[in-house]
Scaffold this motif. Structure first.
Motif, short mmCIF file in Angstrom:
data_model
loop_
_atom_site.label_atom_id
_atom_site.label_comp_id
_atom_site.label_asym_id
_atom_site.label_seq_id
_atom_site.Cartn_x
_atom_site.Cartn_y
_atom_site.Cartn_z
N GLU A 148 -1.10 -36.58 7.21
CA GLU A 148 -1.60 -36.86 8.57
C GLU A 148 -2.01 -35.56 9.27
O GLU A 148 -3.10 -35.46 9.84
N LEU A 149 -1.12 -34.56 9.22
CA LEU A 149 -1.41 -33.29 9.91
C LEU A 149 -2.64 -32.62 9.33
O LEU A 149 -3.47 -32.07 10.07
N ASN A 150 -2.79 -32.68 8.01
CA ASN A 150 -3.96 -32.07 7.38
C ASN A 150 -5.24 -32.75 7.85
O ASN A 150 -6.24 -32.08 8.14
N THR A 151 -5.21 -34.07 7.95
CA THR A 151 -6.40 -34.81 8.41
C THR A 151 -6.77 -34.38 9.83
O THR A 151 -7.94 -34.12 10.13
N MET A 152 -5.76 -34.29 10.70
CA MET A 152 -6.03 -33.90 12.10
C MET A 152 -6.52 -32.46 12.19
O MET A 152 -7.39 -32.14 13.01
N GLU A 153 -6.00 -31.59 11.34
CA GLU A 153 -6.48 -30.19 11.31
C GLU A 153 -7.94 -30.13 10.88
O GLU A 153 -8.72 -29.33 11.40
N TRP A 179 -8.67 -40.59 10.62
CA TRP A 179 -8.12 -41.83 10.07
C TRP A 179 -7.30 -41.51 8.84
O TRP A 179 -7.48 -40.46 8.21
N ILE A 180 -6.40 -42.44 8.50
CA ILE A 180 -5.65 -42.27 7.25
C ILE A 180 -5.58 -43.59 6.51
O ILE A 180 -5.42 -44.65 7.11
N TYR A 181 -5.76 -43.50 5.20
CA TYR A 181 -5.88 -44.68 4.36
C TYR A 181 -4.63 -44.85 3.51
O TYR A 181 -4.10 -43.88 2.97
N ASN A 190 -5.82 -45.61 12.42
CA ASN A 190 -6.42 -44.62 13.31
C ASN A 190 -5.30 -43.68 13.77
O ASN A 190 -4.28 -44.13 14.29
N LEU A 191 -5.47 -42.38 13.53
CA LEU A 191 -4.41 -41.43 13.94
C LEU A 191 -4.51 -41.06 15.42
O LEU A 191 -3.75 -40.21 15.90
#
Ligand code: CO
Length: 199
Positions: A148-153, A179-181, A190-191
């Motif tokens: 999750e954190l990597n996606t937001m970064e 987003w995360i799958y 949706n994050l």
């Protein structure tokens, strides 16, 4: 007979099934592409971007690499973002991570894997940035949180990229989403980390 003949046969079946719905579908697409979305996702074979959103050819511009990274010095990713934003005028950039990401798992281990280590190092940088929060977690919880954190970064990296900054400066409508799958249930979450302008 080629070992891939069944795939070519699948292709003909697929073409026919689309033409059954709309006879001139491919002729229409040949004229131009006008996708509203740029998808930045992981190369993982279990995450077919267009298909899992229920969209069609022509709907999504796609960039994929190991662990859905947007690295500032990666001219491949930057060129895709530039073309999508400035010429295709996509309205949404979706960075979609996924739970159980092999790239993220590698970043959490101390093992060496070879050439891919240089790429994984960018995920390790994200791990380092969030070391305090991650130190309180273990096992799958830690791995999921780093996904999750990597996606937001990576959303932050998209927002800081010159093509996106320029678009916002021009007043162009452009939203960037995280987003995360879930590969175990096929669902996107949706994050709640969407950005629609310079911060
Ligand atoms: Co992955």
């Amino acid at each position: 007979m080629s070992k891939l003949d069944h795939i070519l046969k699948n292709n003909i079946d697929w073409v026919n099934s689309i033409k059954a719905e709309k006879v001139d579908f491919f002729e229409g697409l040949a004229e131009q592409q006008t996708p509203d979305y740029l998808w930045i996702g992981c190369s993982d074979s279990r995450i077919p971007a267009t298909q899992l959103m229920g969209l069609m050819p022509g709907d999504v511009f796609v960039h994929r690499n190991i662990a859905n990274m947007v690295v500032h010095a990666d001219f491949n990713a930057l060129s895709v973002i530039h073309y999508a934003v400035e010429y295709l005028k996509v309205k949404h950039i979706i960075v979609c991570g996924h739970y159980g990401c092999g790239g993220v798992r590698c970043a959490l281990s101390d093992d060496r894997f070879g050439t891919v280590d240089s790429w994984i190092q960018h995920i390790k940088d994200v791990k380092h940035l969030h070391r305090e929060e991650l130190s309180k977690l273990e096992g799958v919880a830690k791995e999921d949180r780093l996904c999750e954190l990597n996606t937001m970064e990576q959303v932050q990296n998209v927002c800081k990229s010159p093509p996106v900054q320029d678009a916002w400066e021009r007043g162009q409508e452009l939203h960037v989403h995280a987003w995360i799958y879930g590969i175990n249930d096929g669902k996107i979450q949706n994050l709640q980390h969407s950005i629609s302008g310079p911060v």
